[in-house]
Scaffold this active site. Structure first.
Site, PDB file in Angstrom:
ATOM      1  N   ASP A 134       0.844  -1.193   0.000  1.00 47.89           N
ATOM      2  CA  ASP A 134       0.000   0.000   0.000  1.00 47.89           C
ATOM      3  C   ASP A 134       0.878   1.241   0.000  1.00 47.89           C
ATOM      4  O   ASP A 134       1.738   1.402   0.863  1.00 47.89           O
ATOM      5  CB  ASP A 134      -0.938  -0.003   1.217  1.00 47.89           C
ATOM      6  CG  ASP A 134      -2.079   0.986   1.039  1.00 47.89           C
ATOM      7  OD1 ASP A 134      -2.431   1.307  -0.113  1.00 47.89           O
ATOM      8  OD2 ASP A 134      -2.630   1.444   2.058  1.00 47.89           O
ATOM      9  N   HIS A 141      -4.477  13.837   0.632  1.00 48.14           N
ATOM     10  CA  HIS A 141      -4.735  13.019   1.829  1.00 48.14           C
ATOM     11  C   HIS A 141      -3.569  13.143   2.804  1.00 48.14           C
ATOM     12  O   HIS A 141      -3.761  13.343   4.008  1.00 48.14           O
ATOM     13  CB  HIS A 141      -4.950  11.562   1.423  1.00 48.14           C
ATOM     14  CG  HIS A 141      -4.978  10.594   2.577  1.00 48.14           C
ATOM     15  ND1 HIS A 141      -6.075  10.458   3.404  1.00 48.14           N
ATOM     16  CD2 HIS A 141      -4.043   9.722   3.034  1.00 48.14           C
ATOM     17  CE1 HIS A 141      -5.820   9.527   4.325  1.00 48.14           C
ATOM     18  NE2 HIS A 141      -4.602   9.075   4.129  1.00 48.14           N
ATOM     19  N   ARG A 150       0.258  17.447  12.700  1.00 50.14           N
ATOM     20  CA  ARG A 150       1.359  18.429  12.680  1.00 50.14           C
ATOM     21  C   ARG A 150       0.896  19.647  11.881  1.00 50.14           C
ATOM     22  O   ARG A 150       1.270  19.815  10.718  1.00 50.14           O
ATOM     23  CB  ARG A 150       2.601  17.826  11.999  1.00 50.14           C
ATOM     24  CG  ARG A 150       3.206  16.614  12.685  1.00 50.14           C
ATOM     25  CD  ARG A 150       4.352  16.034  11.852  1.00 50.14           C
ATOM     26  NE  ARG A 150       3.909  15.638  10.527  1.00 50.14           N
ATOM     27  CZ  ARG A 150       3.384  14.449  10.223  1.00 50.14           C
ATOM     28  NH1 ARG A 150       3.265  13.517  11.150  1.00 50.14           N
ATOM     29  NH2 ARG A 150       2.980  14.177   8.992  1.00 50.14           N
ATOM     30  N   GLU A 206     -10.805   3.826   3.253  1.00 43.14           N
ATOM     31  CA  GLU A 206      -9.854   4.605   2.458  1.00 43.14           C
ATOM     32  C   GLU A 206     -10.116   4.317   0.985  1.00 43.14           C
ATOM     33  O   GLU A 206     -10.100   3.171   0.557  1.00 43.14           O
ATOM     34  CB  GLU A 206      -8.402   4.267   2.820  1.00 43.14           C
ATOM     35  CG  GLU A 206      -7.992   4.815   4.185  1.00 43.14           C
ATOM     36  CD  GLU A 206      -6.495   4.732   4.465  1.00 43.14           C
ATOM     37  OE1 GLU A 206      -5.789   3.975   3.755  1.00 43.14           O
ATOM     38  OE2 GLU A 206      -6.039   5.420   5.395  1.00 43.14           O
ATOM     39  N   GLU A 208      -9.084   4.059  -2.613  1.00 46.50           N
ATOM     40  CA  GLU A 208      -7.804   3.883  -3.309  1.00 46.50           C
ATOM     41  C   GLU A 208      -8.008   3.238  -4.680  1.00 46.50           C
ATOM     42  O   GLU A 208      -8.978   2.532  -4.915  1.00 46.50           O
ATOM     43  CB  GLU A 208      -6.852   2.997  -2.478  1.00 46.50           C
ATOM     44  CG  GLU A 208      -6.614   3.526  -1.071  1.00 46.50           C
ATOM     45  CD  GLU A 208      -5.395   2.924  -0.383  1.00 46.50           C
ATOM     46  OE1 GLU A 208      -4.551   2.311  -1.072  1.00 46.50           O
ATOM     47  OE2 GLU A 208      -5.306   3.061   0.856  1.00 46.50           O
ATOM     48  N   ASP A 240      -9.118   0.321   1.659  1.00 45.88           N
ATOM     49  CA  ASP A 240      -8.160  -0.042   2.706  1.00 45.88           C
ATOM     50  C   ASP A 240      -8.808   0.287   4.061  1.00 45.88           C
ATOM     51  O   ASP A 240      -8.506   1.311   4.676  1.00 45.88           O
ATOM     52  CB  ASP A 240      -6.867   0.761   2.477  1.00 45.88           C
ATOM     53  CG  ASP A 240      -5.807   0.466   3.524  1.00 45.88           C
ATOM     54  OD1 ASP A 240      -5.860  -0.605   4.141  1.00 45.88           O
ATOM     55  OD2 ASP A 240      -4.922   1.331   3.713  1.00 45.88           O
ATOM     56  N   ARG A 244      -8.759   3.380  13.042  1.00 45.09           N
ATOM     57  CA  ARG A 244      -7.932   4.554  13.361  1.00 45.09           C
ATOM     58  C   ARG A 244      -7.413   4.556  14.789  1.00 45.09           C
ATOM     59  O   ARG A 244      -6.315   5.068  15.059  1.00 45.09           O
ATOM     60  CB  ARG A 244      -8.735   5.835  13.113  1.00 45.09           C
ATOM     61  CG  ARG A 244      -9.202   6.020  11.692  1.00 45.09           C
ATOM     62  CD  ARG A 244      -8.047   6.113  10.726  1.00 45.09           C
ATOM     63  NE  ARG A 244      -8.512   6.345   9.363  1.00 45.09           N
ATOM     64  CZ  ARG A 244      -7.765   6.123   8.281  1.00 45.09           C
ATOM     65  NH1 ARG A 244      -6.530   5.649   8.407  1.00 45.09           N
ATOM     66  NH2 ARG A 244      -8.242   6.356   7.082  1.00 45.09           N
ATOM     67  N   GLN A 247      -4.664   2.050  14.954  1.00 43.38           N
ATOM     68  CA  GLN A 247      -3.551   2.596  14.169  1.00 43.38           C
ATOM     69  C   GLN A 247      -2.768   3.652  14.959  1.00 43.38           C
ATOM     70  O   GLN A 247      -1.535   3.644  14.976  1.00 43.38           O
ATOM     71  CB  GLN A 247      -4.102   3.215  12.874  1.00 43.38           C
ATOM     72  CG  GLN A 247      -3.054   3.710  11.892  1.00 43.38           C
ATOM     73  CD  GLN A 247      -3.686   4.279  10.608  1.00 43.38           C
ATOM     74  OE1 GLN A 247      -4.898   4.233  10.425  1.00 43.38           O
ATOM     75  NE2 GLN A 247      -2.860   4.796   9.730  1.00 43.38           N
ATOM     76  N   LYS A 260      -4.870  -2.394   9.779  1.00 41.55           N
ATOM     77  CA  LYS A 260      -5.175  -2.467   8.353  1.00 41.55           C
ATOM     78  C   LYS A 260      -5.396  -3.899   7.884  1.00 41.55           C
ATOM     79  O   LYS A 260      -6.023  -4.115   6.843  1.00 41.55           O
ATOM     80  CB  LYS A 260      -3.996  -1.887   7.549  1.00 41.55           C
ATOM     81  CG  LYS A 260      -3.633  -0.465   7.888  1.00 41.55           C
ATOM     82  CD  LYS A 260      -4.522   0.517   7.155  1.00 41.55           C
ATOM     83  CE  LYS A 260      -3.975   1.933   7.296  1.00 41.55           C
ATOM     84  NZ  LYS A 260      -4.704   2.851   6.428  1.00 41.55           N
ATOM     85  N   THR A 264      -9.020  -6.056   3.407  1.00 40.17           N
ATOM     86  CA  THR A 264      -8.912  -5.045   2.352  1.00 40.17           C
ATOM     87  C   THR A 264      -9.860  -5.496   1.252  1.00 40.17           C
ATOM     88  O   THR A 264      -9.780  -6.647   0.820  1.00 40.17           O
ATOM     89  CB  THR A 264      -7.464  -4.974   1.808  1.00 40.17           C
ATOM     90  OG1 THR A 264      -6.571  -4.736   2.902  1.00 40.17           O
ATOM     91  CG2 THR A 264      -7.309  -3.869   0.779  1.00 40.17           C
ATOM     92  N   THR A 367      -4.776   6.675  -0.173  1.00 35.22           N
ATOM     93  CA  THR A 367      -6.067   7.347  -0.223  1.00 35.22           C
ATOM     94  C   THR A 367      -6.017   8.531  -1.182  1.00 35.22           C
ATOM     95  O   THR A 367      -5.118   9.366  -1.094  1.00 35.22           O
ATOM     96  CB  THR A 367      -6.444   7.842   1.188  1.00 35.22           C
ATOM     97  OG1 THR A 367      -6.298   6.748   2.085  1.00 35.22           O
ATOM     98  CG2 THR A 367      -7.860   8.357   1.232  1.00 35.22           C
ATOM     99  N   GLU A 381     -10.526  12.376   7.495  1.00 31.06           N
ATOM    100  CA  GLU A 381     -10.407  13.736   6.949  1.00 31.06           C
ATOM    101  C   GLU A 381     -11.741  14.478   7.009  1.00 31.06           C
ATOM    102  O   GLU A 381     -11.788  15.651   7.376  1.00 31.06           O
ATOM    103  CB  GLU A 381      -9.941  13.672   5.490  1.00 31.06           C
ATOM    104  CG  GLU A 381      -8.550  13.110   5.317  1.00 31.06           C
ATOM    105  CD  GLU A 381      -8.305  12.679   3.880  1.00 31.06           C
ATOM    106  OE1 GLU A 381      -8.467  11.481   3.588  1.00 31.06           O
ATOM    107  OE2 GLU A 381      -7.956  13.543   3.057  1.00 31.06           O
TER     108      GLU A 381
END
Ligand code: MN
Length: 434
Positions: A134, A141, A150, A206, A208, A240, A244, A247, A260, A264, A367, A381
């Site tokens: 992946d 994204h 951040r 996600e 993809e 995917d 969260r 993760q 993950k 999938t 993503t 998001e």
């Protein structure tokens, strides 16, 4: 054979079909009422049974050799044969199915033996997937997610030099329609210093693009960027699914793991490079100030035509919407043009250290979000990590997915003067943790 020279099919449902007109002809593996999985091609509302057609003597020469490689319920050997085999098969399929085909009567006379209705078939994985990687090439994204963690420095310094990726789990890839069992795992509740164990509370999707590898390379023998497109067999949609909360606790320092690998989902039809030819685009220019790709990732032809214009869509259908007959609600409308790296660059990068790629390996793009509201390819998001719940047409609200929620991915290619093609669906419904 150019796409414009193909007009209509004698398969009535193919003409104007949202996904599978004569111009598409994606390959897959299907079964009818418990029969062994076998190869087929989607056309309109039907599946053309390649193995039955082979027995009926409908293929000769290079097309026959190509179809022989699709036998046995997996397309790996066909993928391995590469572009020439795909083109030979495609040209023969167009001959068989175009309006005025001399074989129209012969095929139609055999009815569902050669052309069962897709609605009566079950789809399987198209290939034995030995390895799944992946990537993270959706730059919008990467920026959206980076901002959550951040705000001043959303993209890490390697992003514009390295197509970031990690090794995923091939054994839990499933075709569209497979239910998604909510995983359990370790999470660190807000404000705590010790983790708890239990069902994932922040389950996400996600959006993809999936990339099927065709001919592989020998270990130690990198694939040059100029040859990389010839190592791709086709494309699909890929969800995917992501836990969260699991993760967030597990991902440092080595990246996602159990968050993950519980499932999938992929759309089961392999859309070929030949079908996508009219929808190729130049790779979008990099913003002012971004570095140029290193030489092993740069090819003029790839930059000129190595990107795709594929519209991508995510819809949500909740249990309550299903009960009230409310149609699935669109959460995301995005496009493959948000990829910072081309698919050829992914192949070149993956093999540059000598890593062996094999026919039937699968890549996820990462993503593919756009920059605007309505274009975000994950709930992480859309809801800013659960801070901004969304309201649905049913009156319900969502921060993340709840049990009974079904996520549906779709894709469509459109261009003036060309027939639109689609990918078919990639669906999965969330079941409660066990
Ligand atoms: Mn992903």
């Amino acid at each position: 054979m150019t796409q414009t020279s193909i007009t209509r099919s004698w398969v009535a449902s193919a003409n104007g079909h949202a996904d599978f007109p004569l111009q598409n002809l994606p390959l897959g593996v299907f079964s009818v009422k418990g029969s062994a999985p076998r190869s087929g091609v989607a056309i309109g509302d039907h599946i053309f049974d390649l193995e039955a057609a082979l027995e009926a003597g409908l293929f000769e020469g290079a097309a026959r050799a190509a179809v022989e490689a699709t036998r046995g319920g997996q397309l790996n050997a066909f993928f391995e044969q590469g572009r020439e085999a795909r083109v030979a098969l495609r040209e023969r399929l167009i001959e068989l199915f175009k309006e005025g085909s001399t074989l129209h009567g012969k095929i139609e006379a055999q009815g569902a033996k050669l052309l069962p209705l897709a609605a009566n078939c079950e789809m399987h994985l198209p290939a034995k997937i030995n390895d799944y990687t992946d990537f993270y090439v959706g730059i919008e994204h990467a920026q959206n997610v980076g901002k959550l963690f951040r705000p001043d420095n959303p993209l890490l310094p390697n992003y514009k030099y390295v197509p970031i990726g990690y090794h995923g789990r091939a054994s839990t890839i499933r075709p569209s329609g497979t239910d998604v069992r909510r995983p359990k795992g370790q999470t660190l509740p807000a404000g705590q210093t010790e983790p708890t164990f239990g069902p994932c509370a922040r389950l996400d999707y996600e959006l993809e693009l999936g990339i099927w590898i065709g001919p592989g390379n020998e270990m130690g023998d990198p694939i040059a960027i100029g040859d990389a497109a010839d190592h791709i067999a086709g494309f699909c949609l890929l969800n995917d699914w992501s836990a969260r909360d699991i993760q967030a606790w597990e991902y440092q320092p080595l990246g996602p793991f159990l968050s993950k690998s519980f499932i999938t989902s992929i759309s089961p039809w392999v859309v070929t490079a030949e079908a996508l030819e009219p929808f190729r685009r130049a790779q979008p220019a990099r913003p002012e100030g971004d570095p140029q790709p290193l030489p092993y990732l740069f090819d003029k032809r790839d930059q000129a035509a190595g990107a795709f214009d594929i519209e991508l869509e995510v819809l949500l259908l909740t249990e309550s919407m299903r009960e009230q007959n409310i149609p699935a609600q669109r959460l995301t409308l995005s496009n493959t043009q948000h990829m910072y790296w081309t698919v050829a660059q992914l192949v070149a990068h993956h093999s540059v250290n000598g890593c062996q790629l094999q026919a039937g390996d699968l890549f996820g793009s990462g993503t593919l979000s756009g920059p605007e509201n309505g274009q975000f390819g994950s709930l992480l998001e859309i809801t800013e990590g659960g801070k901004k719940p969304i309201e649905l047409a049913s009156g319900e609200v969502r921060k993340f997915l709840e049990d009974g929620d079904e996520i549906i991915l779709r894709a469509r290619c459109r261009r003036e003067g060309f027939a639109s093609i689609g990918f078919g669906e990639c669906r999965g419904k969330v079941l409660p943790a066990r």
